[in-house]
Design a protein around this motif. Structure first.
Motif, PDB file in Angstrom:
ATOM      1  N   GLY A 244      40.106 -30.591  -1.586  1.00  0.00           N
ATOM      2  CA  GLY A 244      40.798 -29.427  -2.144  1.00  0.00           C
ATOM      3  C   GLY A 244      40.012 -28.848  -3.290  1.00  0.00           C
ATOM      4  O   GLY A 244      38.816 -29.051  -3.399  1.00  0.00           O
ATOM      5  N   PRO A 245      40.679 -28.126  -4.206  1.00  0.00           N
ATOM      6  CA  PRO A 245      42.120 -27.873  -4.287  1.00  0.00           C
ATOM      7  C   PRO A 245      42.571 -26.733  -3.372  1.00  0.00           C
ATOM      8  O   PRO A 245      41.765 -26.089  -2.720  1.00  0.00           O
ATOM      9  CB  PRO A 245      42.299 -27.503  -5.757  1.00  0.00           C
ATOM     10  CG  PRO A 245      40.991 -26.839  -6.113  1.00  0.00           C
ATOM     11  CD  PRO A 245      39.936 -27.569  -5.342  1.00  0.00           C
ATOM     12  N   VAL A 246      43.896 -26.503  -3.371  1.00  0.00           N
ATOM     13  CA  VAL A 246      44.515 -25.465  -2.567  1.00  0.00           C
ATOM     14  C   VAL A 246      45.339 -24.571  -3.489  1.00  0.00           C
ATOM     15  O   VAL A 246      46.109 -25.071  -4.320  1.00  0.00           O
ATOM     16  CB  VAL A 246      45.401 -26.061  -1.462  1.00  0.00           C
ATOM     17  CG1 VAL A 246      46.135 -24.950  -0.710  1.00  0.00           C
ATOM     18  CG2 VAL A 246      44.564 -26.879  -0.491  1.00  0.00           C
ATOM     19  N   THR A 247      45.176 -23.260  -3.356  1.00  0.00           N
ATOM     20  CA  THR A 247      45.935 -22.289  -4.144  1.00  0.00           C
ATOM     21  C   THR A 247      47.018 -21.676  -3.272  1.00  0.00           C
ATOM     22  O   THR A 247      46.736 -21.186  -2.178  1.00  0.00           O
ATOM     23  CB  THR A 247      45.019 -21.185  -4.699  1.00  0.00           C
ATOM     24  OG1 THR A 247      44.006 -21.780  -5.517  1.00  0.00           O
ATOM     25  CG2 THR A 247      45.812 -20.196  -5.535  1.00  0.00           C
ATOM     26  N   VAL A 248      48.248 -21.699  -3.764  1.00  0.00           N
ATOM     27  CA  VAL A 248      49.391 -21.108  -3.061  1.00  0.00           C
ATOM     28  C   VAL A 248      49.922 -19.975  -3.929  1.00  0.00           C
ATOM     29  O   VAL A 248      50.258 -20.184  -5.104  1.00  0.00           O
ATOM     30  CB  VAL A 248      50.493 -22.142  -2.788  1.00  0.00           C
ATOM     31  CG1 VAL A 248      51.663 -21.485  -2.058  1.00  0.00           C
ATOM     32  CG2 VAL A 248      49.944 -23.298  -1.965  1.00  0.00           C
TER      33      VAL A 248
ATOM     34  N   GLY B 111      44.145 -31.210  -3.292  1.00  0.00           N
ATOM     35  CA  GLY B 111      43.893 -31.334  -1.864  1.00  0.00           C
ATOM     36  C   GLY B 111      44.403 -32.650  -1.330  1.00  0.00           C
ATOM     37  O   GLY B 111      44.515 -33.646  -2.056  1.00  0.00           O
ATOM     38  N   PRO B 112      44.758 -32.691  -0.038  1.00  0.00           N
ATOM     39  CA  PRO B 112      45.275 -33.931   0.538  1.00  0.00           C
ATOM     40  C   PRO B 112      44.172 -34.958   0.753  1.00  0.00           C
ATOM     41  O   PRO B 112      42.994 -34.621   0.887  1.00  0.00           O
ATOM     42  CB  PRO B 112      45.886 -33.471   1.855  1.00  0.00           C
ATOM     43  CG  PRO B 112      45.064 -32.283   2.232  1.00  0.00           C
ATOM     44  CD  PRO B 112      44.696 -31.603   0.942  1.00  0.00           C
ATOM     45  N   VAL B 113      44.567 -36.208   0.794  1.00  0.00           N
ATOM     46  CA  VAL B 113      43.661 -37.298   1.130  1.00  0.00           C
ATOM     47  C   VAL B 113      43.613 -37.418   2.647  1.00  0.00           C
ATOM     48  O   VAL B 113      44.603 -37.190   3.346  1.00  0.00           O
ATOM     49  CB  VAL B 113      44.127 -38.609   0.471  1.00  0.00           C
ATOM     50  CG1 VAL B 113      43.215 -39.764   0.861  1.00  0.00           C
ATOM     51  CG2 VAL B 113      44.161 -38.440  -1.033  1.00  0.00           C
TER      52      VAL B 113
ATOM     53  N   THR C 119      55.379 -12.671   0.906  1.00  0.00           N
ATOM     54  CA  THR C 119      54.186 -13.142   1.594  1.00  0.00           C
ATOM     55  C   THR C 119      53.715 -14.417   0.914  1.00  0.00           C
ATOM     56  O   THR C 119      53.492 -14.426  -0.302  1.00  0.00           O
ATOM     57  CB  THR C 119      53.061 -12.097   1.573  1.00  0.00           C
ATOM     58  OG1 THR C 119      53.459 -10.951   2.335  1.00  0.00           O
ATOM     59  CG2 THR C 119      51.795 -12.657   2.201  1.00  0.00           C
ATOM     60  N   VAL C 120      53.596 -15.476   1.698  1.00  0.00           N
ATOM     61  CA  VAL C 120      53.096 -16.756   1.200  1.00  0.00           C
ATOM     62  C   VAL C 120      51.636 -16.862   1.612  1.00  0.00           C
ATOM     63  O   VAL C 120      51.321 -16.873   2.809  1.00  0.00           O
ATOM     64  CB  VAL C 120      53.918 -17.933   1.758  1.00  0.00           C
ATOM     65  CG1 VAL C 120      53.352 -19.257   1.254  1.00  0.00           C
ATOM     66  CG2 VAL C 120      55.381 -17.793   1.357  1.00  0.00           C
ATOM     67  N   MET C 121      50.747 -16.929   0.620  1.00  0.00           N
ATOM     68  CA  MET C 121      49.310 -17.005   0.880  1.00  0.00           C
ATOM     69  C   MET C 121      48.802 -18.381   0.470  1.00  0.00           C
ATOM     70  O   MET C 121      49.016 -18.810  -0.670  1.00  0.00           O
ATOM     71  CB  MET C 121      48.571 -15.908   0.116  1.00  0.00           C
ATOM     72  CG  MET C 121      48.839 -14.514   0.650  1.00  0.00           C
ATOM     73  SD  MET C 121      48.359 -13.172  -0.457  1.00  0.00           S
ATOM     74  CE  MET C 121      49.737 -13.197  -1.621  1.00  0.00           C
ATOM     75  N   VAL C 122      48.157 -19.059   1.393  1.00  0.00           N
ATOM     76  CA  VAL C 122      47.604 -20.394   1.165  1.00  0.00           C
ATOM     77  C   VAL C 122      46.093 -20.289   1.308  1.00  0.00           C
ATOM     78  O   VAL C 122      45.596 -19.852   2.352  1.00  0.00           O
ATOM     79  CB  VAL C 122      48.177 -21.418   2.162  1.00  0.00           C
ATOM     80  CG1 VAL C 122      47.665 -22.810   1.838  1.00  0.00           C
ATOM     81  CG2 VAL C 122      49.704 -21.390   2.143  1.00  0.00           C
ATOM     82  N   ARG C 123      45.381 -20.701   0.257  1.00  0.00           N
ATOM     83  CA  ARG C 123      43.919 -20.581   0.268  1.00  0.00           C
ATOM     84  C   ARG C 123      43.291 -21.942   0.000  1.00  0.00           C
ATOM     85  O   ARG C 123      43.684 -22.643  -0.938  1.00  0.00           O
ATOM     86  CB  ARG C 123      43.452 -19.577  -0.783  1.00  0.00           C
ATOM     87  CG  ARG C 123      41.931 -19.449  -0.854  1.00  0.00           C
ATOM     88  CD  ARG C 123      41.507 -18.232  -1.600  1.00  0.00           C
ATOM     89  NE  ARG C 123      40.048 -18.098  -1.624  1.00  0.00           N
ATOM     90  CZ  ARG C 123      39.409 -16.962  -1.832  1.00  0.00           C
ATOM     91  NH1 ARG C 123      40.106 -15.853  -2.015  1.00  0.00           N
ATOM     92  NH2 ARG C 123      38.094 -16.915  -1.851  1.00  0.00           N
ATOM     93  N   ASN C 124      42.307 -22.277   0.828  1.00  0.00           N
ATOM     94  CA  ASN C 124      41.571 -23.528   0.682  1.00  0.00           C
ATOM     95  C   ASN C 124      40.371 -23.271  -0.215  1.00  0.00           C
ATOM     96  O   ASN C 124      39.388 -22.648   0.199  1.00  0.00           O
ATOM     97  CB  ASN C 124      41.134 -24.035   2.058  1.00  0.00           C
ATOM     98  CG  ASN C 124      40.366 -25.339   1.984  1.00  0.00           C
ATOM     99  OD1 ASN C 124      40.263 -25.954   0.926  1.00  0.00           O
ATOM    100  ND2 ASN C 124      39.818 -25.766   3.110  1.00  0.00           N
ATOM    101  N   ASP C 125      40.439 -23.750  -1.456  1.00  0.00           N
ATOM    102  CA  ASP C 125      39.357 -23.555  -2.412  1.00  0.00           C
ATOM    103  C   ASP C 125      38.357 -24.702  -2.411  1.00  0.00           C
ATOM    104  O   ASP C 125      37.453 -24.725  -3.249  1.00  0.00           O
ATOM    105  CB  ASP C 125      39.920 -23.377  -3.826  1.00  0.00           C
ATOM    106  CG  ASP C 125      40.750 -22.111  -3.960  1.00  0.00           C
ATOM    107  OD1 ASP C 125      40.377 -21.096  -3.348  1.00  0.00           O
ATOM    108  OD2 ASP C 125      41.784 -22.142  -4.652  1.00  0.00           O
ATOM    109  N   GLY C 126      38.535 -25.658  -1.525  1.00  0.00           N
ATOM    110  CA  GLY C 126      37.621 -26.791  -1.467  1.00  0.00           C
ATOM    111  C   GLY C 126      36.438 -26.537  -0.568  1.00  0.00           C
ATOM    112  O   GLY C 126      36.200 -25.422  -0.084  1.00  0.00           O
ATOM    113  N   GLN C 127      35.694 -27.619  -0.303  1.00  0.00           N
ATOM    114  CA  GLN C 127      34.492 -27.535   0.510  1.00  0.00           C
ATOM    115  C   GLN C 127      34.699 -28.094   1.915  1.00  0.00           C
ATOM    116  O   GLN C 127      33.782 -28.041   2.729  1.00  0.00           O
ATOM    117  CB  GLN C 127      33.345 -28.307  -0.172  1.00  0.00           C
ATOM    118  CG  GLN C 127      33.014 -27.801  -1.567  1.00  0.00           C
ATOM    119  CD  GLN C 127      32.530 -26.359  -1.561  1.00  0.00           C
ATOM    120  OE1 GLN C 127      31.791 -25.945  -0.665  1.00  0.00           O
ATOM    121  NE2 GLN C 127      32.949 -25.583  -2.562  1.00  0.00           N
ATOM    122  N   GLU C 128      35.863 -28.673   2.194  1.00  0.00           N
ATOM    123  CA  GLU C 128      36.146 -29.279   3.488  1.00  0.00           C
ATOM    124  C   GLU C 128      37.287 -28.542   4.174  1.00  0.00           C
ATOM    125  O   GLU C 128      38.171 -27.979   3.517  1.00  0.00           O
ATOM    126  CB  GLU C 128      36.522 -30.766   3.316  1.00  0.00           C
ATOM    127  CG  GLU C 128      35.473 -31.599   2.602  1.00  0.00           C
ATOM    128  CD  GLU C 128      34.224 -31.784   3.440  1.00  0.00           C
ATOM    129  OE1 GLU C 128      34.322 -31.654   4.676  1.00  0.00           O
ATOM    130  OE2 GLU C 128      33.157 -32.062   2.861  1.00  0.00           O
TER     131      GLU C 128
END
Length: 878
Positions: free
Chosen positions: A297-301, A317-319, A336-345
């Motif tokens: 992660g992390p993840v931005t909501v 981010g999840p394990v 509107t629910v926006m989920v963004r993956n700010d990590g590298q995986e």
């Protein structure tokens, strides 16, 4: 003895015969257990049906019966050769249906669904003995069946034809078409049989179990009967057929959290539209196989509401292998629910919530796996638009121009996006060349920008060798790009940037427009055709209750910009240059308006053509207002002292103008005091009077009016000393015949004519009250020049509410007029010279106007800021 010998021989023969029969039976039974026999039994026990094959870019047509109300379209998707089987994979594909009649298109709809593959009993040679659908070709992969129910228009001619083709750029589908006919089933046995068939159909059409359907839906499925429709034309020429074997075998239904496993790539985002109040749950997990458990992660909501309220939270981010749930609480309204993956995986996600809270158009609202208590996994609403790529390894993109078009018909909008395997901010360069009928250049333009990556958009590409991007030389393609276009939902698509949009008017004599780029660039071309009606998004995406936000990528009921296809489309398709842009519908904040530099130069009053009647009005304004002319008068009210400035250089005598509301006040005395001392006394003898004062010494003096006359107002022809003041304005009545004003444009930059409109009411209007026309609706445009906006040559204006102090017409005591400014901008697309702006009143109420503009700069530079592509609400009409 003979009889006994014969009996013994007969018994021996019987035993030998039985032994032979038993041996033969054993041989037969042994042969049925061989791999070949099992594969033969697989085909024998399957249902064989003939489907029509829809290759990319090909279509089939079906004659629709006149009495038909609904059509059932049964489909499978043919996966690319070599696609590996995995039970958790899901595939999304779409079907485009166009119903045509003798007079044109009656219905056009794109329908999308999700499916999977059901296989079981794997063999050593890689085949499966149990499959939901398969063909005679071992290397062909067929998905499970999915059905589309297409409702036909009630009002349509007797003759109509349905055209079907794959909605995706590189999807290959198998399709059969049925027409619905209802029948009653009185016998109990027949009803049970019909219910059994209905349960099978429910399993083919959706992830939802039959027992979870409501009673009306179950009865409707049991009572209906479908009759197959044949394709029109000649086999092998107009359509291709493909035999498909189908069985009742299906993988067990699983709940939404297990079945809808969406992949959220690194840096990407997903937008889900929800109607509150609701409490959806966000699930995040990683399927990476790490040696050590570590967060990804992390993840931005972020949640954005219809009233503009935004909330943002950062989640760890999840394990790997450990799903994490995050409850979300949404109040009443649209969000509107926006989920963004700010990590590298890459991560997996699912947003669960009540089915009724999922905001999605009814015609494209599938029902994915239903979990307990009616909760479903929300999916983004994705709009698909056709696009083409240009670059060094593709033919030059060419657009044919009709020579009969007028200036507006020669207006072209270009939306350009960069295409990369990874997020990139590399500058984008686009070259445009306009050619005449002999192929000679008429003009050239270039578009340069550095757009940002678009996490909510992607491109559906045609698979090319080595995973190369379209229009990219194979030698420069990255070796680890992977295989593209497998059709799997979870495949990582290519990155696209936000749109860089520009407009260009093509010159007279233009026959062709060429678009080139030094690297892979996605291009969309649009022509302008005004609908005459205001543009509004279609349900459920309405702008009625939105404040500070707007819908991005929402479908519109009417549009002004219409897509155009290149003339060399076949050559582009051979190189994989045709694709589809996938854009998620979402709420977004209404950004600040483009910053404009403050006006320079002095305000210049513009007078209309001719000799229209004039009215003098007095309005207040701060002393440092740059668009005001010199202050002339000071308002005098009985009992209120004001300070006025007397200048010795003013040649006229001090004078007081008097006005009475009622003639009953005639005969009253009026006294003027200067610095507290009586200066002049007189009697009011008319409702309109002018009284000269004695000469006064220069400087600032306090002036006081004393009188008992009711409804008395007066003006002193000297300016106030400081602060607010009254300024004299000359305004012109605006009739239905209108006023015509000259506007001189000295260079390529924009120039704005400010129209100050006066009405007797301060409130804003709900209907258009003013019509504005530039050069009779057909101004001279600059050709072959890219501009960010287009000047609307004809428009109607809904007057806003006035925010100024009321103005007073001279000689009409007690009457107040309220002003508001309507800017009329002649943009960079308008050629330099003298232009005529005409305004006309559309209502029945009285209206007055005056005009001014600021001095123009000596040099006007070309625009450097480009707006985003898509629907522009200020360009619905020119």
């Amino acid at each position: 003895m003979k009889t006994r010998s014969r009996a013994l021989v007969a018994l021996l023969g019987l035993m030998v015969g039985l032994a032979l029969i038993w041996g033969a039976s054993l041989a037969v039974l042994g042969n049925t257990d061989t791999p070949t026999a099992r594969r033969d039994a697989k085909f024998v026990n399957a249902e064989r049906l003939i489907f029509y094959r829809l290759e990319p870019g090909r279509e089939m047509r079906v004659r629709v019966p006149a009495e038909a109300e609904e059509l059932l379209i049964v489909t499978h998707e043919l996966l690319p050769d070599g696609s590996p089987y995995a039970p958790e994979k899901q595939y999304q594909y779409g079907l485009k249906a166009i119903l045509r009649g003798p007079d044109g298109v009656l219905l056009e709809r794109s329908i999308f669904t999700r499916t999977r593959q059901s296989k079981g009993q794997p063999q050593e040679d890689g085949t499966f003995l149990a499959e939901s659908a398969f063909t005679t070709h071992a290397d062909q992969q067929v998905t499970d069946e999915r059905e589309f129910v297409l409702r036909l228009p009630k009002e349509r001619p007797d003759y109509s034809v349905l055209y079907l083709r794959a909605a995706g750029a590189n999807d290959t589908l198998l399709a059969r078409v049925y027409v619905r006919a209802h029948r009653t089933l009185p016998l109990l046995a027949s009803q049970k049989l019909a219910q059994a068939r209905a349960e099978v159909r429910a399993g083919r059409a959706t992830f939802e179990p039959f027992e979870k359907l409501n009673a009306d839906t179950r009865r409707w499925l049991a009572e209906e009967h479908w009759e197959r429709l044949n394709a029109e034309g000649e086999a092998g020429t107009d359509y291709q057929i493909e035999p498909v074997y189908r069985t009742p075998y299906r993988l067990p239904l699983v709940e939404a959290t297990e079945s809808v496993q969406e992949r959220l790539g690194a840096g990407r985002a997903v937008a889900l539209n929800v109607t509150g109040p609701a409490k959806p749950v966000l699930w995040l997990w990683s399927d990476a196989t790490d040696a050590k458990a570590q967060p990804h992660g992390p993840v931005t909501v972020q949640t954005l509401s219809a009233d503009g309220t935004a909330h943002t939270m950062e989640l760890p981010g999840p394990v790997a292998g450990s799903p994490m749930s995050h409850p979300l609480e949404l109040p009443e309204g649209v969000h509107t629910v926006m989920v963004r993956n700010d990590g590298q995986e890459d991560l997996r996600y699912t947003v669960e919530g009540p089915f009724e809270s999922w905001l999605l158009p009814a015609e494209s609202r599938p029902q994915p796996g239903v979990a307990s208590e009616g909760r479903v996994a929300f999916l983004p609403d994705t709009r698909r638009t056709e696009a083409f790529a240009t670059g060094p390894a593709c033919p030059v993109l060419e657009l044919d121009i009709d020579p009969r078009m007028d200036a507006v018909g020669r207006l072209v909008r270009i939306d350009a996006r960069s295409l990369d395997r990874a997020p990139s901010r590399e500058p984008l360069h686009l070259s445009l060349t306009v050619l005449d009928a002999q192929g000679q250049p008429l003009g050239q333009a270039s578009l340069d920008a550095t757009p940002e990556p678009a996490p909510f958009e992607s491109a559906a590409l045609v698979p090319l060798p080595g995973g190369a991007l379209p229009c990219t030389p194979v030698a420069t393609a990255p070796q680890d790009a992977g295989s593209a276009g497998s059709g799997e939902v979870t495949d990582l698509p290519a990155w696209v940037s936000g749109a860089t949009s520009a407009r260009v008017f093509l010159p007279m004599g233009a026959r062709k427009l060429r678009v080139e780029a030094p690297r892979t660039t996605i291009v969309q071309l649009y022509s302008f055709l005004s609908s005459g009606q205001p543009i509004a998004v279609s349900t459920p995406y309405t702008n009625d209750a939105l404040t500070g936000v707007r819908w991005r990528n929402a479908p519109v009921d009417q549009r002004a910009w219409h897509p155009m296809r290149p003339a060399n489309m076949n050559a582009l398709m051979q190189g994989g240059a045709r694709m589809e842009l996938l854009s998620q519908v979402r709420l977004e904040p209404v950004g600040p308006e483009e910053e404009r530099s403050p006006p320079t130069g002095d305000a210049v009053v513009v007078r209309p053509y001719g000799s229209p009647s004039v009215v003098e009005v007095l309005e207040s304004g701060p002393a440092d207002t740059v668009d005001m002319v010199r202050a002339l008068s000071t308002v005098l009210e009985p009992g209120r002292a004001v300070r006025a400035r007397f200048d010795a250089r003013t040649p006229t005598r001090p004078e007081v103008r008097l006005s009475l509301k009622d003639a009953a006040a005639l005969g009253n005395e009026v006294e003027v005091l200067l610095d507290g001392e009586p200066l002049h006394r007189f009697t009011v003898r008319s409702t309109r009077a002018r009284e000269l004062l004695p000469p006064l010494p220069p400087g600032e003096h306090e002036v006081l009016l004393r009188s008992t006359a009711p409804g008395l107002t007066a003006l002193l022809n000297r300016p106030p000393a400081a602060g607010s003041c009254l300024r004299s304005r000359t305004v012109y009545p605006v009739s239905q015949g209108g006023l015509r004003v000259p506007v001189r444009k000295t260079g390529p930059g924009s120039v704005t004519l400010n129209v100050v409109v006066y009405t007797p009411v301060a409130e804003g209007a709900t209907e258009p009250q003013l019509s504005v026309t530039v050069d009779g609706g057909n101004p001279v445009r600059r050709a072959s020049v890219l501009v960010p906006h287009v000047t609307r040559a004809e428009r109607t204006v809904v007057l806003p509410a006035s925010e100024r102090e009321p103005a007073m017409p001279v000689g009409r005591p007690g009457v107040k007029w309220y002003a508001r400014t309507v800017p009329v901008t002649l943009g960079e697309d308008i050629a330099p010279g003298v232009h005529t702006v005409r305004i006309q009143s559309l209502g029945n109420g009285p209206m007055w106007a005056r005009f001014f503009m600021f001095g123009q700069a000596v040099e006007n530079t070309a625009p450097r800021m480009w707006n985003r592509g898509g629907w522009q609400p200020d360009e619905d009409m020119l």
